[in-house]
Enzyme design. Structure first.
Site, mmCIF file in Angstrom:
data_model
loop_
_atom_site.group_PDB
_atom_site.id
_atom_site.type_symbol
_atom_site.label_atom_id
_atom_site.label_comp_id
_atom_site.label_asym_id
_atom_site.label_seq_id
_atom_site.Cartn_x
_atom_site.Cartn_y
_atom_site.Cartn_z
ATOM 1 N N GLU A 119 0.837 -1.210 0.000
ATOM 2 C CA GLU A 119 0.000 0.000 0.000
ATOM 3 C C GLU A 119 0.868 1.254 0.000
ATOM 4 O O GLU A 119 0.803 2.076 0.921
ATOM 5 C CB GLU A 119 -0.891 0.023 1.247
ATOM 6 N N PRO A 120 1.694 1.447 -1.011
ATOM 7 C CA PRO A 120 2.569 2.616 -0.997
ATOM 8 C C PRO A 120 1.802 3.892 -1.340
ATOM 9 O O PRO A 120 0.954 3.886 -2.227
ATOM 10 C CB PRO A 120 3.566 2.291 -2.118
ATOM 11 N N GLY A 121 2.070 4.936 -0.608
ATOM 12 C CA GLY A 121 1.523 6.250 -0.954
ATOM 13 C C GLY A 121 2.672 7.161 -1.344
ATOM 14 O O GLY A 121 2.916 7.461 -2.506
ATOM 15 N N ARG A 132 2.653 19.999 5.523
ATOM 16 C CA ARG A 132 3.581 19.051 6.141
ATOM 17 C C ARG A 132 4.614 19.703 7.069
ATOM 18 O O ARG A 132 4.868 19.177 8.165
ATOM 19 C CB ARG A 132 4.266 18.181 5.080
ATOM 20 N N CYS A 155 -1.704 34.286 8.536
ATOM 21 C CA CYS A 155 -1.517 35.003 9.796
ATOM 22 C C CYS A 155 -1.397 34.027 10.962
ATOM 23 O O CYS A 155 -2.303 33.919 11.795
ATOM 24 C CB CYS A 155 -2.653 35.984 9.997
ATOM 25 N N GLU A 156 -0.319 33.278 10.967
ATOM 26 C CA GLU A 156 -0.019 32.322 12.040
ATOM 27 C C GLU A 156 1.482 32.092 12.055
ATOM 28 O O GLU A 156 2.086 31.963 10.990
ATOM 29 C CB GLU A 156 -0.663 30.954 11.751
ATOM 30 N N TYR A 180 0.720 13.801 0.165
ATOM 31 C CA TYR A 180 0.264 14.519 1.356
ATOM 32 C C TYR A 180 0.475 16.031 1.214
ATOM 33 O O TYR A 180 0.757 16.723 2.186
ATOM 34 C CB TYR A 180 0.952 13.971 2.622
HETATM 35 N N1 LLP Z 1 -1.654 2.037 4.377
HETATM 36 C C1 LLP Z 1 -2.240 2.553 5.474
HETATM 37 C C2 LLP Z 1 -3.174 1.729 6.234
HETATM 38 C C3 LLP Z 1 -1.914 3.857 5.893
HETATM 39 O O1 LLP Z 1 -2.473 4.357 6.984
HETATM 40 C C4 LLP Z 1 -1.005 4.631 5.133
HETATM 41 C C5 LLP Z 1 -0.647 5.994 5.524
HETATM 42 C C6 LLP Z 1 -0.446 4.050 3.975
HETATM 43 C C7 LLP Z 1 -0.793 2.752 3.637
HETATM 44 C C8 LLP Z 1 0.517 4.790 3.093
HETATM 45 O O2 LLP Z 1 1.698 5.099 3.775
HETATM 46 P P1 LLP Z 1 2.946 5.686 2.956
HETATM 47 O O3 LLP Z 1 3.401 4.628 1.995
HETATM 48 O O4 LLP Z 1 2.483 6.898 2.244
HETATM 49 O O5 LLP Z 1 3.953 6.010 3.997
HETATM 50 N N2 LLP Z 1 0.306 12.892 6.231
HETATM 51 C C9 LLP Z 1 1.534 12.244 6.660
HETATM 52 C C10 LLP Z 1 1.541 10.776 6.359
HETATM 53 C C11 LLP Z 1 0.356 10.030 6.937
HETATM 54 C C12 LLP Z 1 0.327 8.571 6.560
HETATM 55 C C13 LLP Z 1 -0.946 7.932 6.981
HETATM 56 N N3 LLP Z 1 -1.088 6.567 6.588
HETATM 57 C C14 LLP Z 1 2.725 12.950 6.026
HETATM 58 O O6 LLP Z 1 2.523 13.918 5.287
HETATM 59 O O7 LLP Z 1 3.869 12.600 6.291
#
Ligand code: LLP
Length: 430
Positions: free
Chosen positions: A279-281, A325, A355-356, A384
């Protein structure tokens, strides 16, 4: 690696000059590279396929939360990518972008009854259940529908990791998943129900993880659990290994390689005969995007250094509402001038117009001289970034542009002020 390079000194997104893009769409704006998204997906695909024996026909399910733009999702869909989703809205986006239900995983710590029913109706590949309470609700919903959806139990392995305390999810006190013993019990409970089809386990311990060791430890826990469950007579055919792999934000070279990551996963899963899901984001999207911004002005503080004198504030037209971020996680984003001027490097504090005091991206960045009107880009902003943006301070939502070679398209438009007012009908007594 990404496809944002200089041609004749000016930064381009693939074949498109950012100066021209800024002229056409204005700033701030997110800009994504199709070639980079494709490259990152292909690298992970190839790495997983190289270990087909241990990982099976692995599903790569992009974490939609990282970048949910429909054109970005459609780009990945065409490559065969699936989706990891955490809301009905994300499932709908994935479907709309052309990702079939059979490649959509539904995760999340708080799914409503309506969302669970929707996921069953559209036939998602699997629902990752995160608690006993959710399991009972899902059984009731599935029973009412006369169905038996595939589920995985999300395990909390009590191993947290990640680039910041606020993006760690696998620790014992984190809200995600269920402890090992309870997960074993829930699996048995699910197996006993005619309304569920338990297929496996899931785990995601955090994000921006820079070492494979904690992941490996967590996956070993999953492996042990598979053996226990099978010894108890249960069928386990899938393991969802979550996302979390760290990416270079500083141009650093110490991030785990995709090949090493896949090899580690294969080592742990070897011989189990399960199908893996990733599940890469961030891995796919972070370095596939930048945030283009223009310098409003440079505020030079006078006075003694003890009182902040001498500080040089680079005031940008992008604020924390556009890129959260740094304010949320003290995150580092490289800032590069689109066409650097000649001259000595000097220290700038990078700030937005909000304004913060939290609206500060970085202190003391060493940059070539910058002047009002210059274009700059925050790198590594494809994950993100736009998804966390808001209209705080009544700033129109930041638009998004997708580049593919020499062509580009506005894939989320900047709302006009009229658009914004239209979403706020005035109460009829006013
Ligand atoms: N799978 C699940 C269940 C998750 O909760 C997440 C991310 C991912 C996959 C993807 O993770 P990744 O591969 O992107 O690391 N907003 C934060 C990151 C929050 C991640 C939340 N969950 C930031 O900007 O660093």
């Amino acid at each position: 690696m990404h496809h944002f390079d200089r041609i004749d000194g000016a930064l381009h997104a693939e074949g498109v000059p950012l100066e021209a893009l800024a002229g056409a769409v204005g700033t701030p704006a997110y800009v994504y590279s199709t070639a980079t998204l494709t490259r990152h997906y292909s690298l992970l695909r190839a790495a997983a396929d190289a270990h087909r024996g241990a990982l099976g026909d692995a599903l790569i399910a992009f974490a939609v939360k990282a970048n949910s733009n429909l054109s970005v999702l459609a780009t990945l869909a065409r490559l065969g990518c699936g989706a990891d989703t955490v809301s009905e809205g994300e499932i709908r986006r994935a479907l709309k972008a052309g990702i079939p239900g059979e490649r959509i995983i539904f995760s999340g710590v708080g799914k409503t009854d309506a969302e669970l029913a929707f996921a069953i109706e559209v036939g998602v590949r699997q629902i990752n259940v995160e608690s006993g309470a959710e399991l009972e609700r899902l059984i009731a919903i599935a029973a009412a529908k006369g169905s038996a959806p595939a589920i995985a139990i999300r395990v909390n392995p009590k191993i947290g990791a990640g680039g910041h305390a606020k993006i760690t999810t696998g620790g014992a006190t984190d809200k995600f998943g269920v402890p090992v013993e309870e997960a074993i019990d829930l699996y048995a409970r699910a197996s006993a129900s005619p309304h569920l089809t338990p297929v496996g386990l899931a785990c995601h311990i955090g994000s921006q993880i820079m070492s494979l060791a904690p992941m490996e430890a967590a996956f070993h826990t999953l492996r042990e659990m598979v053996l226990t469950l099978r010894a108890n007579g249960h069928s386990v055919t899938r393991l969802d290994l979550g996302g979390g792999l760290g990416v270079p934000y500083h141009g650093q070279t110490d991030t785990p390689s995709i090949a090493d990551y896949a090899a580690m996963c294969a080592r742990v899963l070897e011989g189990l005969g399960v199908e893996a899901a990733f599940e890469p984001g961030r891995l796919l999207a972070a370095n596939a995007g930048l945030l283009l911004s223009r310098v409003i002005q440079v505020n030079q503080r006078t006075g003694s250094p003890e009182e902040g004198g001498g500080r040089r504030f680079l005031v940008l037209d992008a604020g924390m509402n556009d890129l959260m971020r740094p304010a949320l996680y003290d995150a580092f984003h490289d800032l590069v001038p689109v066409r650097p001027r000649e001259g000595e490097l000097r220290a700038y504090d990078l700030v937005g117009p909000i304004c913060e005091s939290t609206d500060i991206f970085a202190r003391d960045r060493m940059l070539p001289p910058l002047e009002a009107g210059d274009l700059v880009a925050f790198m590594g902003a494809g994950a993100y970034g736009a998804v966390l943006a808001s209209e705080y301070n009544s700033r129109p939502l930041v638009p998004e542009v997708l580049v593919d070679g020499d062509r580009w398209a506005m894939v989320r438009s900047r709302p006009s002020y009229e658009d914004m007012w239209a979403r706020e009908p005035r109460a009829d007594w006013l």
